[in-house]
Design an enzyme around this catalytic site. Structure first.
Site, short mmCIF file in Angstrom:
data_model
loop_
_atom_site.label_atom_id
_atom_site.label_comp_id
_atom_site.label_asym_id
_atom_site.label_seq_id
_atom_site.Cartn_x
_atom_site.Cartn_y
_atom_site.Cartn_z
CG ASP A 82 -21.17 -102.40 2.11
OD1 ASP A 82 -21.65 -102.65 1.14
OD2 ASP A 82 -19.74 -102.03 1.95
CG ASP A 93 -24.85 -95.36 17.55
OD1 ASP A 93 -26.12 -95.14 16.89
OD2 ASP A 93 -24.57 -94.77 18.40
CE LYS A 106 -24.73 -90.84 16.68
NZ LYS A 106 -24.95 -91.74 17.63
CG ASP A 109 -22.16 -96.44 0.64
OD1 ASP A 109 -22.12 -97.88 0.11
OD2 ASP A 109 -21.09 -95.80 0.26
CE1 TYR A 116 -21.37 -90.92 1.08
CE2 TYR A 116 -21.68 -92.28 -0.84
CZ TYR A 116 -21.49 -92.23 0.31
OH TYR A 116 -20.91 -93.33 1.20
#
Length: 351
Positions: A247, A219, A186, A243, A136
């Protein structure tokens, strides 16, 4: 003690929930000898639609002297999300160097997880999300717009200082909890930024010999938050990964309406900001059925950050008591039919 809180109700259900919640916060604070002064700022998409700005140019100067910030929500269906995000939320996080985003996920007594076989307390973890850089960072651009050879470049920026700050915060939390830290990357695909992240975790880990460290690709972590959420304690991740994972954490623990968060300035040089994870929820705006608990718990995190642990504990306990009571009112996201105000009243009764 007396505190000045900059309150930004924002968009969608934000104003509804904040309006219902502020009297409760005054009440619980006063019971513990704490005086609260809330100053409201009408920043958000309604202002954007009228003026072309989410907030004024001197917005940060207006609230820099606040002891903390309470945010309702940001987002509007008629305004593209990158405008609302970059027009209000990210400038505050970056401008006040709120490097640590802390987001707990708890399966409370009385709440049903959508996952089979999990009961109260089985899910209880916290995600430490890097909050001011990473994916970001807004580093990049677009050229040749509108032509067939248009190019868009978006670069993630990871500094040693920023990465060490979030990783140390996560290790510190793990020492106070169950002593297990999961680092999410990752690294197989992002061979520069994420291997750098791995290196920083590896360098800091020896300073915390009592913390067990696990490393997962994002993942696999997303899969495991659904497959084995009870095995997580503290997770640490970059801005984007944190982020997304939070969720998932909110949903597996029952509802987005129960998920609080804090954007923390670790040096107390600037105010920290606290907000529910659920966003502006345009589908239920004006219906009066938004769950206020995420905002109440965000305020509890705010009080804890201010050093008012008794006030924070009172709010956490009252929310837990409402959820554990089969006869207490809850909003539709938890299977009930109560209004926002009825739930706030139920929390106040249990203070």
């Amino acid at each position: 003690m007396s505190y000045k809180i900059a309150t930004i109700p924002g968009d969608g259900i934000g104003p509804e929930v904040v309006d219902e919640t502020l009297p409760l916060l005054h009440e619980v604070a006063s019971r513990h000898g704490v005086d609260m002064e809330f100053t409201e700022y009408d920043w958000g998409t309604e202002r954007y639609l009228e003026t072309g700005e989410m907030m004024p140019d001197d917005a940060l100067d207006q609230i820099v002297d606040a002891d903390s910030i309470l945010l309702g929500a940001v987002g509007h269906p008629d305004v593209r999300d990158h405008i609302t995000l970059h027009g209000l939320l990210l400038p505050i996080r970056k401008g006040f160097n709120q490097q640590v985003c802390k987001r707990p996920s708890i399966l409370f007594d009385g709440v049903e997880s959508p996952l089979r076989g999990y009961e109260s307390g089985d899910i209880d973890f916290v995600v430490f999300r890097e909050n001011t850089e990473g994916e970001y960072s807004d580093a990049g651009g677009r050229i040749h717009e509108g032509f067939e050879h248009e190019v868009a470049v978006q670069s993630a920026v990871h500094t040693r200082e920023g990465t060490e700050t979030i990783v140390r915060a996560a290790f510190e939390a793990a020492t106070e909890r169950d002593g297990h830290l999961t680092s999410i990357t990752k690294s197989n695909a992002q061979a520069f930024s994420m291997t750098f992240w791995d290196d920083v975790v590896g360098e800091i880990a020896p300073e915390y010999p009592d913390v067990e460290v696990e490393s997962l690709l994002v993942d696999a972590a997303s899969m495991d938050l659904v497959r084995r959420p009870d095995q997580f304690d503290v997770l640490v991740a970059s801005n984007l990964f944190g982020d997304i994972l939070t969720d998932i954490g909110a949903i597996v623990s029952g509802s987005m309406g129960l998920a609080p968060s804090g954007n923390i300035n670790v040096d107390d040089e600037y105010p920290s900001m606290f907000e529910p994870v659920h966003g502006s929820a345009p589908d239920i705006v004006g219906q009066g059925v938004a769950n206020p608990m995420a905002t109440v718990l965000s305020a509890a995190m705010m009080f804890e950050n201010l050093g008012e642990d008794a006030v924070s504990d009172a709010l956490w306990s009252a929310v837990r008591a409402v959820l554990a009571d089969d006869d207490a009112p809850v909003t539709p996201d938890l299977g009930g039919s109560a209004s926002t105000g009825e739930v706030v009243d139920a929390i106040e009764e249990r203070l």
